[in-house]
Design an enzyme around this catalytic site. Structure first.
Site, mmCIF file in Angstrom:
data_model
loop_
_atom_site.group_PDB
_atom_site.id
_atom_site.type_symbol
_atom_site.label_atom_id
_atom_site.label_comp_id
_atom_site.label_asym_id
_atom_site.label_seq_id
_atom_site.Cartn_x
_atom_site.Cartn_y
_atom_site.Cartn_z
ATOM 1 N N GLU A 101 0.800 -1.224 0.000
ATOM 2 C CA GLU A 101 0.000 0.000 0.000
ATOM 3 C C GLU A 101 0.835 1.278 0.000
ATOM 4 O O GLU A 101 0.779 2.058 0.954
ATOM 5 C CB GLU A 101 -0.963 0.019 1.189
ATOM 6 C CG GLU A 101 -1.913 -1.159 1.233
ATOM 7 C CD GLU A 101 -3.041 -0.983 2.256
ATOM 8 O OE1 GLU A 101 -3.037 0.023 2.981
ATOM 9 O OE2 GLU A 101 -3.922 -1.843 2.305
ATOM 10 N N GLU A 136 -5.122 -8.809 1.279
ATOM 11 C CA GLU A 136 -5.712 -8.490 2.579
ATOM 12 C C GLU A 136 -7.203 -8.307 2.395
ATOM 13 O O GLU A 136 -7.634 -7.664 1.433
ATOM 14 C CB GLU A 136 -5.189 -7.159 3.161
ATOM 15 C CG GLU A 136 -3.824 -7.212 3.735
ATOM 16 C CD GLU A 136 -3.374 -5.840 4.285
ATOM 17 O OE1 GLU A 136 -4.222 -5.014 4.671
ATOM 18 O OE2 GLU A 136 -2.150 -5.628 4.305
#
Ligand code: FCB
Length: 478
Positions: free
Chosen positions: A165, A379
């Site tokens: 991220e 995730e």
């Protein structure tokens, strides 16, 4: 209806070093930006830090045993950079390498494939002292670090991930400042975007230099699923703007070797992008086998009439790849035409909406745009206010009944199955998270684990969601 997954589908769980390891002063580790950030009052909701966290640095054998019991085939973990290169002189710390060697060996002995992220936000503080991700040199240092990991741990890793991220590292770390290092400067945030991209490209090169072209390399992005309120031209323009700043700044260079020129245009007030050197965009695009997608929820957006809304202060989410609470919102003026609507429906403890269909469409669209790429849900999970129930039949005499986390899990696993049915090459699903852990600026107040951690005793307590995942894995079906 039962849907079966492909035979080689990789079921796993995920964590990140600073969120679970603890042992921040052990075996030569030096501070990361998160250690420093947590020391400043008011930065972390409950005033906590990752000093002890889940103590996984010492308890990994126990946690691997839990994963073995869950039946998962992979563990997505991250390596702490300040354990491997603890000082500015760049020397590699063998104690750090040895620790991860032991952990990766233990995983493999348990039949669990290590999926290793090189950078999940714990930048060595000495690099931040010289400008951190706003500075080009940090990308070069990342290449050295990747080189050290590839040579020290190479043969033990199943799938490599360069960055987790980068949206959060850049925009939350250097834009809104709600994450470490807590800088508030949009010019620096965009420089960080580019230097993270560059680090990705250099990191892939370093891994391949050691392990050859067949090494499985990926990156993990939290791509925003921005949904326009209507299909009016104005609302679609708002969605497009949000997509550019959140998603295209990474997808473009990493997978297509270029930034969309419109990005330069709309971010002119903050930077002239002179930090992009000749050849950088090509360098960032390196061959990748797979892309990891972290997905939690969607963001509904509409056009904001800037003339009318100039002072609707603090309200504009810079790009909403990681939906945040209003206080975390990132008022990046390049996003001034985007208004993020308040999340609707039953919200998780993070205040995030639940829209599994967004995961299906994200995976399907990525599959159509990048047909050669394998996709992973790297995730996915939800935080709820859990309660512990006594149950003599359970290992610690306790269990957590978490029906809403179970429902979220089921709905999202189904959403993945739908994407596969629609043709997306989705190769795995990683539940966030194996354990409750240090949820960054929200500290220990939010619990994402499918297994509970009692932070007083470090006991691990099963939740119904873990039992549900175990059944899904066992049947390879939902
Ligand atoms: C993601 C992060 C992960 C965790 C989840 C809830 O943005 O990658 O570390 O905090 O959100």
């Amino acid at each position: 209806m039962t849907t079966t997954f492909p035979g080689d589908f990789l079921w796993g769980t995920a964590t990140a070093s600073y969120q679970v390891e603890g042992a921040i002063r052990e075996d030569g580790r030096t501070p990361s930006i998160w250690d420093t950030f947590c020391e400043h009052p008011g930065t972390v909701a409950d005033g906590s830090s990752g000093e002890i966290a889940c103590d996984q640095y010492h308890r990994y054998p126990e946690d691997i045993a839990l994963m073995h019991e869950l039946g998962v085939k992979a563990y997505r973990l991250s390596i702490a950079w300040p354990r491997i290169v603890p000082n500015a002189d760049g020397a590699v710390n063998q104690l750090g390498i040895d620790h991860y060697r032991r952990e990766l060996d233990a995983l493999r002995e348990a039949g669990i494939m290590p999926v290793v992220t090189l950078y999940h936000w714990d930048l060595p503080q000495y690099l931040e002292d010289h400008g951190g991700w706003a500075r080009r040199d940090t990308a070069l240092r990342f290449a050295d670090y990747a080189d050290a990991i590839a040579s020290g741990l190479g043969d033990r890793v199943g799938i490599w991930t360069t960055l987790n991220e980068p949206w959060c590292s850049a925009y939350l770390g250097y834009g809104s400042g709600v994450h470490a290092p807590g800088v508030r400067d949009y010019g620096k945030a965009l420089a960080a975007v580019h230097h993270l991209n560059l680090a990705h490209g250099l990191g892939v090169q370093a891994i391949r230099a050691h392990l050859g072209g067949t090494a499985k390399v990926s990156s993990v992005l939290n791509l925003a699923v921005n949904i326009a309120q209507t299909d009016s031209e104005a609302d679609m323009a708002a969605k497009h703007r949000a997509d550019l700043i959140a998603n295209e700044v990474f997808l473009g260079p990493m997978l297509e070797g270029r930034y969309d020129p419109e990005i330069f245009e709309v971010t002119k007030p903050y930077t002239d992008w002179s930090f992009v050197h000749d050849g950088d965009e090509e360098l960032i695009r390196q061959p990748m086998q797979s892309l990891g997608v972290n997905y939690y929820s969607t963001t509904h957006v509409r056009y904001r009439d800037t003339a009318a809304a100039v002072s609707a202060a603090g309200g504009v989410a810079a790009s909403v790849a990681r939906p945040v609470s209003p206080a975390e919102r990132n008022p990046m003026p390049a996003q001034d035409i985007v208004e993020a609507l308040p999340p609707a429906g039953e919200l998780t403890a993070m205040g995030w909406n639940q829209e599994p269909q967004g995961l299906t469409s994200l995976l399907t669209e990525l599959g159509a745009r990048f047909p050669d790429l394998d996709l992973f849900v790297s995730e996915n999970g939800s935080a709820w206010d859990d309660e512990v129930t006594a149950d003599a039949d359970e290992p610690n005499g306790m269990i957590v009944h978490d029906p809403r986390r179970v429902a979220y899990l089921e709905a999202h696993v189904r959403a993945v199955a739908d994407a596969i049915a629609a043709g997306a090459k989705v190769k795995g699903y990683f539940a966030w998270s194996l354990l409750d852990n240090f949820e960054w600026a929200l500290g220990y107040s939010k619990r994402f684990g499918i297994i509970r951690v009692d932070y007083d005793t470090q006991q691990r307590i099963w939740k119904d969601s873990a039992l549900r995942l175990r059944a899904i894995v066992a049947h390879n079906a939902i």
